[in-house]
Structures are given as C-alpha cells and as structure tokens.
Design a protein around this motif. Structure first.
Motif, PDB file in Angstrom:
ATOM      1  N   MET A   1       0.845  -1.203   0.000  1.00 26.67           N
ATOM      2  CA  MET A   1       0.000   0.000   0.000  1.00 26.67           C
ATOM      3  C   MET A   1       0.881   1.255   0.000  1.00 26.67           C
ATOM      4  O   MET A   1       1.795   1.377   0.792  1.00 26.67           O
ATOM      5  N   ALA A   2       0.613   2.128  -0.890  1.00 31.26           N
ATOM      6  CA  ALA A   2       1.385   3.372  -0.966  1.00 31.26           C
ATOM      7  C   ALA A   2       0.588   4.507  -0.336  1.00 31.26           C
ATOM      8  O   ALA A   2      -0.628   4.439  -0.210  1.00 31.26           O
ATOM      9  N   GLU A  14      -4.174   6.727   1.505  1.00 28.32           N
ATOM     10  CA  GLU A  14      -3.567   5.448   1.156  1.00 28.32           C
ATOM     11  C   GLU A  14      -4.294   4.834  -0.026  1.00 28.32           C
ATOM     12  O   GLU A  14      -5.510   4.961  -0.151  1.00 28.32           O
ATOM     13  N   GLY A  15      -3.552   4.164  -0.872  1.00 27.38           N
ATOM     14  CA  GLY A  15      -4.186   3.510  -2.009  1.00 27.38           C
ATOM     15  C   GLY A  15      -3.158   2.816  -2.864  1.00 27.38           C
ATOM     16  O   GLY A  15      -1.963   3.036  -2.731  1.00 27.38           O
ATOM     17  N   ARG A  16      -3.660   1.980  -3.753  1.00 24.27           N
ATOM     18  CA  ARG A  16      -2.758   1.278  -4.658  1.00 24.27           C
ATOM     19  C   ARG A  16      -2.454   2.123  -5.884  1.00 24.27           C
ATOM     20  O   ARG A  16      -1.406   2.011  -6.499  1.00 24.27           O
ATOM     21  N   CYS A  17      -3.416   2.972  -6.246  1.00 20.89           N
ATOM     22  CA  CYS A  17      -3.243   3.817  -7.415  1.00 20.89           C
ATOM     23  C   CYS A  17      -3.149   5.282  -6.996  1.00 20.89           C
ATOM     24  O   CYS A  17      -3.690   5.684  -5.976  1.00 20.89           O
ATOM     25  N   LYS A  33       3.487  10.565  -4.368  1.00 18.31           N
ATOM     26  CA  LYS A  33       3.701   9.355  -3.583  1.00 18.31           C
ATOM     27  C   LYS A  33       4.710   9.593  -2.471  1.00 18.31           C
ATOM     28  O   LYS A  33       5.767  10.188  -2.696  1.00 18.31           O
ATOM     29  N   GLU A  36       7.368   4.680   2.138  1.00 18.51           N
ATOM     30  CA  GLU A  36       6.694   3.818   3.101  1.00 18.51           C
ATOM     31  C   GLU A  36       6.947   4.331   4.516  1.00 18.51           C
ATOM     32  O   GLU A  36       7.993   4.905   4.807  1.00 18.51           O
TER      33      GLU A  36
END
Ligand SMILES: [Zn+2]
Length: 49
Positions: A1-2, A14-17, A33, A36
C-alpha cells in the motif's frame, strides 16, 4: 500500500493507485507518492530485512 500526499493542503491518502485529485481540496495533479512509513521495524532506518 502506498501513501499519497497532497502538495497543496497536506492531505494524505492510502491507495494502490495514484489519486487523480485531492479529496480534501479538490486540486488535481498535486498528489505525490510518499515513502513507506518508517514506523515499521526497529525504527533505526536499517534496511536489513
Ligand atoms: Zn489537497
């Protein structure tokens, strides 16, 4: 998760895209972005895992 952060208002999401626009201020193209979270592990910034 980025994790993506708004450069304008500082909102994080937070999200994948990568979000197209900020959910807080509505600005587009400002979501960047983030690295982490450093809270995982021992917190000494070592990368031996
Ligand atoms: Zn924003």
């Amino acid at each position: 998760m980025a994790v993506f952060k708004c450069e304008k208002c500082g909102e994080t999401k937070e999200g994948r895209c990568k979000p197209k626009k900020c959910a807080a201020c509505g600005e587009t193209g400002v979501m960047v972005k983030q690295e982490e979270a450093k809270s995982s592990g021992c917190g000494c910034s070592c990368t031996s895992k």
